[in-house]
Design a protein around this motif. Structure first.
Motif, mmCIF file in Angstrom:
data_model
loop_
_atom_site.group_PDB
_atom_site.id
_atom_site.type_symbol
_atom_site.label_atom_id
_atom_site.label_comp_id
_atom_site.label_asym_id
_atom_site.label_seq_id
_atom_site.Cartn_x
_atom_site.Cartn_y
_atom_site.Cartn_z
ATOM 1 N N TYR A 9 -8.804 33.333 -23.381
ATOM 2 C CA TYR A 9 -8.346 33.291 -24.770
ATOM 3 C C TYR A 9 -7.083 32.441 -24.871
ATOM 4 C CZ TYR A 9 -6.220 34.974 -29.102
ATOM 5 O OH TYR A 9 -5.629 35.047 -30.333
ATOM 6 N N LEU A 10 -7.112 31.472 -25.770
ATOM 7 C CA LEU A 10 -5.921 30.660 -26.008
ATOM 8 C C LEU A 10 -5.047 31.416 -27.004
ATOM 9 C CD1 LEU A 10 -4.578 27.777 -25.549
ATOM 10 C CD2 LEU A 10 -5.629 27.162 -27.731
ATOM 11 N N ALA A 11 -3.970 32.009 -26.512
ATOM 12 C CA ALA A 11 -3.103 32.838 -27.360
ATOM 13 C C ALA A 11 -2.190 31.963 -28.213
ATOM 14 C CB ALA A 11 -2.270 33.774 -26.486
ATOM 15 N N GLU A 12 -1.770 30.856 -27.659
ATOM 16 C CA GLU A 12 -0.991 29.845 -28.384
ATOM 17 C C GLU A 12 -1.159 28.557 -27.587
ATOM 18 O OE1 GLU A 12 3.490 30.104 -26.912
ATOM 19 O OE2 GLU A 12 2.837 31.999 -27.822
ATOM 20 N N PRO A 13 -0.813 27.395 -28.182
ATOM 21 C CA PRO A 13 -1.035 26.154 -27.433
ATOM 22 C C PRO A 13 -0.495 26.228 -25.999
ATOM 23 C CG PRO A 13 -0.468 25.628 -29.682
ATOM 24 C CD PRO A 13 -0.366 27.130 -29.551
ATOM 25 N N ARG A 15 -1.180 28.226 -23.637
ATOM 26 C CA ARG A 15 -1.066 29.537 -22.972
ATOM 27 C C ARG A 15 -2.394 30.285 -23.089
ATOM 28 N NH1 ARG A 15 0.629 34.745 -23.875
ATOM 29 N NH2 ARG A 15 1.246 34.409 -26.038
ATOM 30 N N TRP A 48 -6.248 22.938 -26.799
ATOM 31 C CA TRP A 48 -5.311 23.570 -25.864
ATOM 32 C C TRP A 48 -3.886 23.014 -26.034
ATOM 33 C CZ3 TRP A 48 -3.293 21.047 -21.247
ATOM 34 C CH2 TRP A 48 -2.620 21.903 -20.368
ATOM 35 N N GLY A 50 -2.681 22.001 -28.725
ATOM 36 C CA GLY A 50 -2.182 22.321 -30.063
ATOM 37 C C GLY A 50 -2.329 21.177 -31.047
ATOM 38 N N LYS A 56 -5.665 26.798 -33.524
ATOM 39 C CA LYS A 56 -4.469 26.907 -32.686
ATOM 40 C C LYS A 56 -4.628 28.003 -31.638
ATOM 41 C CE LYS A 56 -2.213 23.786 -35.015
ATOM 42 N NZ LYS A 56 -2.106 22.433 -34.430
ATOM 43 N N ARG A 57 -5.618 28.852 -31.816
ATOM 44 C CA ARG A 57 -5.887 29.926 -30.871
ATOM 45 C C ARG A 57 -7.388 30.216 -30.901
ATOM 46 N NH1 ARG A 57 -6.004 34.426 -34.373
ATOM 47 N NH2 ARG A 57 -5.677 35.960 -32.761
#
Ligand SMILES: [Zn+2]
Ligand SMILES: [Zn+2]
Length: 364
Positions: A9-13, A15, A48, A50, A56-57
């Motif tokens: 899971y992409l929690a924020e760009p 990460r 990824w 951003g 974005k996630r």
């Protein structure tokens, strides 16, 4: 049998977290797939980093191969009419074709307004398994799915539902035919597939690239001429190099698969008058590059942007792989050595172009 699965899971760009979730019930017309392999594609990197305007996630990954874990009610065959059973290896288009929106009504399924309804959607949203960097992936009723021929190994089938289908469709849009010359800007996964597809059609290919390993691969994928951009550092020099091998005229068709806006500025100059420029790699709105419309008009160069593909091209791409699997080193396109725990490293190493296409081996 466990009823939970995991996904990256992409929690924020930049990460990524590995998360677990209960497997969804499979609705009528749907499929739950156990992911065997998923490749890191340029558009995953784009999200990824951003750079995607909206996403974005979410759950990443879309270029993949899986095996049927569960068939929804009414699903007995794939979209070519081949019977489907649990355990069968399948690939699916990574986008939906809703067949109810205006573009779908016109037959432009690749432009479906609902294409990305679930693409990288948040995992809270049903059916949770929206991305391929996961143990499982949910195939919706509006996604074309095909059984993978037994002769096509996992390793080479994973690139079929994005990169290979994309370039076969793009070359058809470019109307490149036997005896013509195709110029390929960029020898990443898409560029190398395009080189093989063009060669099989009796099209002469010129590949422009600067990464030495990719130049070598371009030769193995059948490029007739390879031009090292490192040796030609100005537009004039690159135009001269292309003219040298095209009787002073330029290529009939050029394919942009670099994702670099500056490449788009340059492409029309590498074509002959009346040539066609197929643009595939530049998928990021908001990035600009200088452009010379006069040079286009005076030489009547046609520009053909291409997004996604008509869904049945996935079946054509599978057949292409089956027929040519011994002729090209498809194996070398993807780099193993990544599991679900290594998605972030796979993204980073792909981003730095240390590998052509990183493959996440998802099946445990
Ligand atoms: Zn892709
Ligand atoms: Zn639609």
């Amino acid at each position: 049998m466990t009823r939970a699965g995991r996904f990256a899971y992409l929690a924020e760009p930049m990460r990524i977290e590995l998360r677990e979730h209960a497997l969804p019930d499979v609705g009528p017309g749907g499929l739950l797939v156990r992911v065997r392999r998923a490749n890191v594609c340029g558009s995953d990197l784009h999200i990824w980093r951003g750079r995607h305007p909206q996403l974005k996630r979410g759950v990443l990954g879309h270029e993949m191969l899986g095996e049927v874990a569960e068939l929804g009610q009414g699903v007995t065959r794939d979209f070519a009419g081949t019977p489907l059973a649990p355990g069968d290896r399948v690939v699916a288009t990574y986008f939906l074709c809703c067949r109810r929106c205006p573009p779908c009504a016109r037959g432009d399924f690749n432009l479906c307004l609902n294409a990305y309804r679930y693409f990288a959607a948040p995992p809270e949203e049903h059916p949770h398994f929206h991305g391929a960097f996961a143990t499982h992936y949910y195939v919706h009723p509006d996604q074309y799915v095909y059984r993978v021929p037994d002769e096509v190994p996992d390793r080479i089938a994973a690139g079929v539902n994005c990169a290979l289908s994309q370039v076969i469709y793009a070359l058809d849009r470019g109307r490149v035919v036997t005896g013509q010359t195709l110029l390929v800007q960029g020898a990443g996964g898409l560029g190398l597939y395009a080189t093989a597809v063009a060669r099989e059609r009796g099209v002469r290919t010129i590949v422009l690239e600067s990464v030495p390993a990719r130049l070598e691969l371009a030769r193995l994928f059948g490029a007739d001429v390879v031009i090292d951009l490192a040796e030609h550092d100005s537009l004039e020099s690159r135009v001269a190099a292309v003219h040298d091998v095209t009787g002073g005229e330029g290529a009939d068709v050029a394919l942009e698969v670099t994702g670099v806006p500056a490449a788009f500025s340059e492409g029309p100059f590498l074509l002959r008058p009346g040539g066609r420029y197929v643009v595939v790699g530049n998928i990021s709105p908001g990035q600009t590059a200088p452009f010379d419309p006069g040079s286009l008009v005076r030489r009547q160069v046609e520009i053909l942007p291409v997004i996604r593909y008509q869904p049945w091209y996935l079946a054509l791409a599978l057949e292409f792989l089956r027929a040519t699997r011994e002729r090209y080193p498809y194996d070398e396109l993807c780099e193993d050595g990544y599991g679900l725990d290594d998605v972030e490293r796979a993204m980073r190493e792909s981003s730095e172009r240390m590998v052509t296409r990183a493959t996440i081996v998802c099946a445990r």
